[in-house]
Design a protein around this motif. Structure first.
Motif, PDB file in Angstrom:
ATOM      1  N   VAL A  24      44.329  53.210  34.984  1.00  0.00           N
ATOM      2  CA  VAL A  24      43.091  52.438  35.032  1.00  0.00           C
ATOM      3  C   VAL A  24      41.967  53.315  34.491  1.00  0.00           C
ATOM      4  N   GLU A  25      41.205  52.773  33.561  1.00  0.00           N
ATOM      5  CA  GLU A  25      40.083  53.513  32.983  1.00  0.00           C
ATOM      6  C   GLU A  25      39.012  53.755  34.048  1.00  0.00           C
ATOM      7  N   PRO A  26      38.269  54.858  33.920  1.00  0.00           N
ATOM      8  CA  PRO A  26      37.200  55.143  34.889  1.00  0.00           C
ATOM      9  C   PRO A  26      36.232  53.969  35.003  1.00  0.00           C
ATOM     10  N   GLU A  27      35.823  53.710  36.204  1.00  0.00           N
ATOM     11  CA  GLU A  27      34.846  52.677  36.539  1.00  0.00           C
ATOM     12  C   GLU A  27      35.386  51.259  36.464  1.00  0.00           C
ATOM     13  N   THR A  28      36.670  51.050  36.117  1.00  0.00           N
ATOM     14  CA  THR A  28      37.227  49.698  36.144  1.00  0.00           C
ATOM     15  C   THR A  28      37.291  49.241  37.594  1.00  0.00           C
ATOM     16  N   VAL A  29      36.796  48.034  37.832  1.00  0.00           N
ATOM     17  CA  VAL A  29      36.727  47.478  39.171  1.00  0.00           C
ATOM     18  C   VAL A  29      37.548  46.202  39.223  1.00  0.00           C
ATOM     19  N   ALA A  30      38.334  46.038  40.290  1.00  0.00           N
ATOM     20  CA  ALA A  30      39.088  44.814  40.522  1.00  0.00           C
ATOM     21  C   ALA A  30      38.378  44.035  41.628  1.00  0.00           C
ATOM     22  N   LEU A  31      38.040  42.795  41.325  1.00  0.00           N
ATOM     23  CA  LEU A  31      37.344  41.929  42.281  1.00  0.00           C
ATOM     24  C   LEU A  31      38.117  40.635  42.465  1.00  0.00           C
ATOM     25  N   VAL A  32      38.148  40.124  43.681  1.00  0.00           N
ATOM     26  CA  VAL A  32      38.713  38.803  43.919  1.00  0.00           C
ATOM     27  C   VAL A  32      37.534  37.840  44.015  1.00  0.00           C
ATOM     28  N   ARG A  33      37.526  36.875  43.100  1.00  0.00           N
ATOM     29  CA  ARG A  33      36.435  35.902  43.057  1.00  0.00           C
ATOM     30  C   ARG A  33      36.615  34.848  44.145  1.00  0.00           C
ATOM     31  N   GLU A  34      35.589  34.051  44.375  1.00  0.00           N
ATOM     32  CA  GLU A  34      35.643  33.006  45.408  1.00  0.00           C
ATOM     33  C   GLU A  34      36.804  32.041  45.207  1.00  0.00           C
ATOM     34  N   ASP A  35      37.173  31.780  43.962  1.00  0.00           N
ATOM     35  CA  ASP A  35      38.271  30.854  43.694  1.00  0.00           C
ATOM     36  C   ASP A  35      39.640  31.520  43.794  1.00  0.00           C
ATOM     37  N   GLY A  36      39.676  32.814  44.195  1.00  0.00           N
ATOM     38  CA  GLY A  36      40.935  33.534  44.344  1.00  0.00           C
ATOM     39  C   GLY A  36      41.410  34.223  43.087  1.00  0.00           C
ATOM     40  N   THR A  37      40.694  34.073  41.993  1.00  0.00           N
ATOM     41  CA  THR A  37      41.046  34.698  40.728  1.00  0.00           C
ATOM     42  C   THR A  37      40.737  36.191  40.772  1.00  0.00           C
ATOM     43  N   LEU A  38      41.634  36.999  40.231  1.00  0.00           N
ATOM     44  CA  LEU A  38      41.384  38.428  40.118  1.00  0.00           C
ATOM     45  C   LEU A  38      40.589  38.680  38.848  1.00  0.00           C
ATOM     46  N   GLN A  39      39.493  39.395  38.978  1.00  0.00           N
ATOM     47  CA  GLN A  39      38.657  39.753  37.837  1.00  0.00           C
ATOM     48  C   GLN A  39      38.624  41.263  37.719  1.00  0.00           C
ATOM     49  N   LEU A  40      38.901  41.756  36.527  1.00  0.00           N
ATOM     50  CA  LEU A  40      38.802  43.180  36.233  1.00  0.00           C
ATOM     51  C   LEU A  40      37.601  43.367  35.329  1.00  0.00           C
ATOM     52  N   GLU A  41      36.796  44.365  35.639  1.00  0.00           N
ATOM     53  CA  GLU A  41      35.615  44.588  34.807  1.00  0.00           C
ATOM     54  C   GLU A  41      35.290  46.069  34.744  1.00  0.00           C
ATOM     55  N   SER A  42      34.599  46.418  33.686  1.00  0.00           N
ATOM     56  CA  SER A  42      34.156  47.789  33.496  1.00  0.00           C
ATOM     57  C   SER A  42      32.666  47.801  33.232  1.00  0.00           C
ATOM     58  N   PRO A  43      31.885  48.310  34.183  1.00  0.00           N
ATOM     59  CA  PRO A  43      30.453  48.445  33.923  1.00  0.00           C
ATOM     60  C   PRO A  43      30.175  49.385  32.744  1.00  0.00           C
ATOM     61  N   ARG A  44      31.087  50.338  32.526  1.00  0.00           N
ATOM     62  CA  ARG A  44      30.918  51.318  31.440  1.00  0.00           C
ATOM     63  C   ARG A  44      30.960  50.645  30.076  1.00  0.00           C
ATOM     64  N   THR A  45      31.939  49.720  29.892  1.00  0.00           N
ATOM     65  CA  THR A  45      32.108  49.091  28.576  1.00  0.00           C
ATOM     66  C   THR A  45      31.592  47.659  28.522  1.00  0.00           C
ATOM     67  N   GLY A  46      31.357  47.060  29.687  1.00  0.00           N
ATOM     68  CA  GLY A  46      30.944  45.661  29.728  1.00  0.00           C
ATOM     69  C   GLY A  46      32.101  44.695  29.610  1.00  0.00           C
ATOM     70  N   SER A  47      33.337  45.180  29.577  1.00  0.00           N
ATOM     71  CA  SER A  47      34.515  44.325  29.455  1.00  0.00           C
ATOM     72  C   SER A  47      34.814  43.616  30.772  1.00  0.00           C
ATOM     73  N   THR A  48      35.246  42.372  30.650  1.00  0.00           N
ATOM     74  CA  THR A  48      35.677  41.585  31.805  1.00  0.00           C
ATOM     75  C   THR A  48      36.963  40.877  31.439  1.00  0.00           C
ATOM     76  N   TYR A  49      37.895  40.802  32.402  1.00  0.00           N
ATOM     77  CA  TYR A  49      39.168  40.134  32.177  1.00  0.00           C
ATOM     78  C   TYR A  49      39.512  39.345  33.428  1.00  0.00           C
ATOM     79  N   LEU A  50      39.774  38.047  33.278  1.00  0.00           N
ATOM     80  CA  LEU A  50      40.191  37.206  34.387  1.00  0.00           C
ATOM     81  C   LEU A  50      41.701  37.069  34.355  1.00  0.00           C
ATOM     82  N   CYS A  51      42.339  37.323  35.486  1.00  0.00           N
ATOM     83  CA  CYS A  51      43.796  37.269  35.582  1.00  0.00           C
ATOM     84  C   CYS A  51      44.243  35.941  36.195  1.00  0.00           C
ATOM     85  N   GLY A  52      45.255  35.335  35.592  1.00  0.00           N
ATOM     86  CA  GLY A  52      45.908  34.200  36.208  1.00  0.00           C
ATOM     87  C   GLY A  52      46.872  34.708  37.277  1.00  0.00           C
TER      88      GLY A  52
END
Length: 108
Positions: A24-52
Motif C-alpha cells: 500500500v502506498e504511503p497515505e493510502t486510506v481505506a474507508l467504508v462508505r455509508e452504502d457499505g462500499t470500500l473506498q481507497l483514496e490517497s490524499p497525496r495523489t488525489g486518487s480515489t478508487y471505489l471497490c465492488g
C-alpha cells in the motif's frame, strides 16, 4: 512444457512460483462508505478508487496476508470454490487498477 504465468513486471515464471506482493502506498486510506462500499483514496495523489464486492474481498484478503498475492488467492478460491488460476486473473486486474491509481505498488 509446463504452465507459465506472467508477473506484473512481465517476467515469465512457472505457475506456482509467483512471489508477488502488493504494498500500500504511503497515505493510502481505506474507508467504508455509508452504502457499505470500500473506498481507497490517497490524499497525496488525489486518487480515489471505489471497490465492488469482489474488489473489497480481494483487498481484505491481501491485507490479511501482508500483501502476498498467492495466499490471498488461495483463501478466496477455497472460500468461493473457484479455480485459483481464474481468480488470479481477477486479482491481477484489480491490482493493476490500484497500481494505475497510485494506491499500491507491486514487488516480486
Amino acid at each position: 512444457m509446463g504452465t507459465i504465468s506472467i508477473t506484473m513486471s512481465g517476467q515469465v515464471r512457472p505457475l506456482g512460483e509467483e512471489r508477488l506482493r502488493v504494498l500500500v502506498e504511503p497515505e493510502t486510506v481505506a474507508l467504508v462508505r455509508e452504502d457499505g462500499t470500500l473506498q481507497l483514496e490517497s490524499p497525496r495523489t488525489g486518487s480515489t478508487y471505489l471497490c465492488g464486492p469482489m474488489g473489497t474481498a480481494i483487498w481484505i484478503a491481501l491485507q490479511q496476508h501482508a500483501g502476498h498475492v498467492e495466499p490471498a488467492v488461495e483463501v478466496l478460491a477455497v472460500r468461493w470454490n473457484r479455480n485459483p488460476r481464474w481468480l488470479r486473473a481477477d486479482f491481477d486486474t484489480f491490482i493493476g487498477e490500484l497500481r494505475d491509481a497510485d494506491l499500491v505498488s507491486v514487488v516480486d
